[in-house]
Design an enzyme around this catalytic site. Structure first.
Site, PDB file in Angstrom:
ATOM      1  N   HIS A   1       0.860  -1.177   0.000  1.00  0.00           N
ATOM      2  CA  HIS A   1       0.000   0.000   0.000  1.00  0.00           C
ATOM      3  C   HIS A   1       0.896   1.227   0.000  1.00  0.00           C
ATOM      4  O   HIS A   1       1.433   1.630   1.033  1.00  0.00           O
ATOM      5  CB  HIS A   1      -0.911  -0.011   1.236  1.00  0.00           C
ATOM      6  CG  HIS A   1      -1.860   1.155   1.316  1.00  0.00           C
ATOM      7  ND1 HIS A   1      -3.240   1.000   1.372  1.00  0.00           N
ATOM      8  CD2 HIS A   1      -1.646   2.488   1.371  1.00  0.00           C
ATOM      9  CE1 HIS A   1      -3.811   2.184   1.459  1.00  0.00           C
ATOM     10  NE2 HIS A   1      -2.856   3.110   1.452  1.00  0.00           N
TER      11      HIS A   1
ATOM     12  N   HIS B   1       1.751   5.191  -2.323  1.00  0.00           N
ATOM     13  CA  HIS B   1       1.226   6.255  -3.181  1.00  0.00           C
ATOM     14  C   HIS B   1       2.398   6.845  -3.958  1.00  0.00           C
ATOM     15  O   HIS B   1       2.870   7.953  -3.660  1.00  0.00           O
ATOM     16  CB  HIS B   1       0.532   7.331  -2.345  1.00  0.00           C
ATOM     17  CG  HIS B   1      -0.717   6.878  -1.672  1.00  0.00           C
ATOM     18  ND1 HIS B   1      -1.965   7.045  -2.231  1.00  0.00           N
ATOM     19  CD2 HIS B   1      -0.913   6.231  -0.491  1.00  0.00           C
ATOM     20  CE1 HIS B   1      -2.882   6.535  -1.413  1.00  0.00           C
ATOM     21  NE2 HIS B   1      -2.267   6.039  -0.352  1.00  0.00           N
TER      22      HIS B   1
ATOM     23  N   LYS C   1       2.086  10.430  -5.395  1.00  0.00           N
ATOM     24  CA  LYS C   1       2.164  11.575  -4.478  1.00  0.00           C
ATOM     25  C   LYS C   1       3.579  11.796  -3.953  1.00  0.00           C
ATOM     26  O   LYS C   1       3.894  12.869  -3.435  1.00  0.00           O
ATOM     27  CB  LYS C   1       1.249  11.351  -3.272  1.00  0.00           C
ATOM     28  CG  LYS C   1      -0.243  11.394  -3.535  1.00  0.00           C
ATOM     29  CD  LYS C   1      -0.991  11.247  -2.208  1.00  0.00           C
ATOM     30  CE  LYS C   1      -2.490  11.369  -2.370  1.00  0.00           C
ATOM     31  NZ  LYS C   1      -3.086  10.162  -2.979  1.00  0.00           N
TER      32      LYS C   1
ATOM     33  N   HIS D   1      -9.392   2.516   0.763  1.00  0.00           N
ATOM     34  CA  HIS D   1      -9.009   3.221   1.985  1.00  0.00           C
ATOM     35  C   HIS D   1     -10.264   3.294   2.853  1.00  0.00           C
ATOM     36  O   HIS D   1     -11.299   3.800   2.411  1.00  0.00           O
ATOM     37  CB  HIS D   1      -8.548   4.641   1.664  1.00  0.00           C
ATOM     38  CG  HIS D   1      -7.218   4.737   1.004  1.00  0.00           C
ATOM     39  ND1 HIS D   1      -6.939   4.134  -0.207  1.00  0.00           N
ATOM     40  CD2 HIS D   1      -6.075   5.384   1.385  1.00  0.00           C
ATOM     41  CE1 HIS D   1      -5.684   4.413  -0.529  1.00  0.00           C
ATOM     42  NE2 HIS D   1      -5.139   5.160   0.409  1.00  0.00           N
TER      43      HIS D   1
ATOM     44  N   GLU E   1     -10.355   6.035   7.765  1.00  0.00           N
ATOM     45  CA  GLU E   1      -9.099   6.665   8.179  1.00  0.00           C
ATOM     46  C   GLU E   1      -9.436   7.893   9.027  1.00  0.00           C
ATOM     47  O   GLU E   1      -9.211   9.039   8.623  1.00  0.00           O
ATOM     48  CB  GLU E   1      -8.260   7.032   6.958  1.00  0.00           C
ATOM     49  CG  GLU E   1      -6.830   7.395   7.289  1.00  0.00           C
ATOM     50  CD  GLU E   1      -5.984   7.659   6.054  1.00  0.00           C
ATOM     51  OE1 GLU E   1      -4.808   8.021   6.237  1.00  0.00           O
ATOM     52  OE2 GLU E   1      -6.482   7.512   4.923  1.00  0.00           O
TER      53      GLU E   1
ATOM     54  N   ASP F   1       2.706   3.225   2.951  1.00  0.00           N
ATOM     55  CA  ASP F   1       1.748   4.296   2.690  1.00  0.00           C
ATOM     56  C   ASP F   1       2.471   5.464   2.025  1.00  0.00           C
ATOM     57  O   ASP F   1       3.284   5.272   1.129  1.00  0.00           O
ATOM     58  CB  ASP F   1       1.021   4.700   3.964  1.00  0.00           C
ATOM     59  CG  ASP F   1      -0.350   5.326   3.691  1.00  0.00           C
ATOM     60  OD1 ASP F   1      -0.780   5.314   2.528  1.00  0.00           O
ATOM     61  OD2 ASP F   1      -0.986   5.810   4.631  1.00  0.00           O
TER      62      ASP F   1
END
Length: 435
Positions: free
Chosen positions: A78, A80, A83, A229, A232, A329
């Site tokens: 998991h 990103h 980003k 997701h 959260e 993450d």
């Protein structure tokens, strides 16, 4: 200088190696704290055999690890990558979740061209490879028109990196747009074209159950798995995890479903938490915890010390038979200001934050075999005769040694050969960040 020199030969022995037993297949022996002592025989880039220590053929070249650890290459399930590393260009002024959302949105709108996304993703892959990662799943922001830009870049990098890191991608789409047939249809088409998964961030929305059912039906109709997701938040009123499990069971959805975060589960009373966990287990849903990012964002209030760790009920989920893993993450972006896509760091912090110790016997699975299984790759994340010799070697011999230092002197072996472990220089990103 490396702590041990690998033989310059196609057929050799890693002698006196210590292996996490939970990652080993095709060999059994008495373990101490879940650790096995072995000789590993490597031949033509593959693991030829796992033998008791001191029993490998004496004629073979060898590297004596002196009980140093050998792990399989890691799985980071998991992330990103789209980003990553925008922190210096767009920071989160207060470290809050809303601050992260707003600043990523602004940076995406202003800067996320194909060249920008490619440069940052390439940097991240170089970093992960040097740390010893073999399989990554990344979520890609899929707010139109970004989905077409990022998935095309992802496809190019997946091909370019296919012999080093296996890549999977999830369309992180705005769930409120699922009921817009044109927008959602195009996201599904792009995701299907590139062999991705459908995802999104769940929260309390009008028509949430209808949104969820529409997403699951689209996934089923297109042969796609789902990775969401979920919850959260520290808000006890938000528990979409239960609805997700109920929806999967009601629809008889046959694809794989993974959920990440599930923070608010830890805020529920014991009875509701237990019933939700039982539903998740019954539905066959997998859970990935993101302990570093969750501790960074959750329970953050100005001038107030956080009161809880922000993570899900990891032990309770695992005890119920739910496949559980941990992962990186975000990396150096408004959702998490730090990180280096290093599963050793993730594992070390997870042990501390989630109390994966006492005992540590099976802890190594959370960044190796279990996430590999969740991602449908049972050929990764374990040490087994016949599999590629994709390994990470450590001078640490015992858990206390492994968990007390960052293991910066590790050796990464791919197809039986050591790789260049030099990390990319952050200055390499200056051309895209200096704006």
């Amino acid at each position: 200088m490396s702590f041990v020199e690998l033989p310059n030969a196609p057929h050799y022995v890693l002698a006196n190696a210590t292996l996490p037993a939970i990652t080993v297949e095709g060999y059994s022996a008495a373990a101490s704290e879940g650790l096995l002592c072995t000789d590993l025989v490597i031949a033509d880039g593959k693991i030829e055999s796992i033998l008791p220590p001191g029993t490998a053929p004496a004629a073979l070249p060898r590297a004596d690890l002196r009980e140093g650890m050998v792990w399989p290459c890691f799985v980071d399930m998991h992330t990103h990558l789209d980003k990553g590393h925008i922190w210096e260009r767009r920071r989160n002024p207060d470290g809050s979740f809303m601050g992260a959302l707003e600043n990523v949105s602004a940076d995406r709108a202003a800067n996320w061209s194909a060249d920008d996304v490619r440069a940052r993703m390439e940097f991240s892959l170089k970093t992960a490879y040097a740390h010893g990662t073999k399989l990554i799943r990344t979520h890609l922001d899929s707010i139109p028109p970004q989905h077409r830009i990022s998935f095309e870049v992802f496809a190019e990098l997946r091909e370019a990196w296919k012999d080093r890191i296996d890549l999977q991608a999830v369309a992180l789409l705005p769930l409120e747009q699922v009921l817009d047939a044109n927008v959602f249809g195009d996201i599904v088409a792009v995701t299907r074209k590139h062999g991705g998964l459908l995802g999104g961030a769940t929260r309390i929305l009008p028509d949430f159950e209808k949104i969820l059912e529409t997403l699951f039906r689209a996934a089923s109709d297109n042969g796609l798995d789902v990775d969401l997701h979920v919850d959260e938040t520290e808000d006890r009123e938000v528990l979409t995890l239960k609805t997700i499990a109920e929806t999967k069971l009601r629809l008889g959805f046959q694809g794989a479903v993974t959920v990440g975060h599930c923070c608010s589960l830890a805020r529920q009373d014991e009875e509701l938490a237990r019933r939700t966990i039982d539903l998740v287990a019954e539905a066959g849903i997998s859970v990935v915890s993101l302990p570093m990012c969750n501790m960074y964002l959750q329970d953050r209030h100005a001038g107030r010390t956080p009161r809880w760790r922000g993570v899900t009920l990891f032990h309770e989920l695992a005890a119920a038979g739910v496949p559980t893993a941990v992962s990186s993450d975000n990396t150096r972006d408004p959702f998490y200001a730090y990180g280096d896509l290093d599963p050793v760091e993730v594992f070390r912090e997870a042990v501390r934050i989630l109390h994966l110790d006492h005992p540590l016997d099976e802890a190594a699975r959370v960044v190796t075999a279990t996430p590999a299984d969740i991602l449908g790759r049972p050929d990764i994340g374990r040490i087994k005769p016949g599999l590629p010799a994709d390994l990470v070697l450590f001078s640490a011999r015992r858990w206390s040694e492994f968990l007390s230092r960052p293991q910066a002197d590790r050796i990464v072996v791919r197809n039986g050969m050591g790789i260049d472990r030099r990390l990319p220089d952050y200055r390499d990103l200056d051309p895209v960040l200096d704006r």
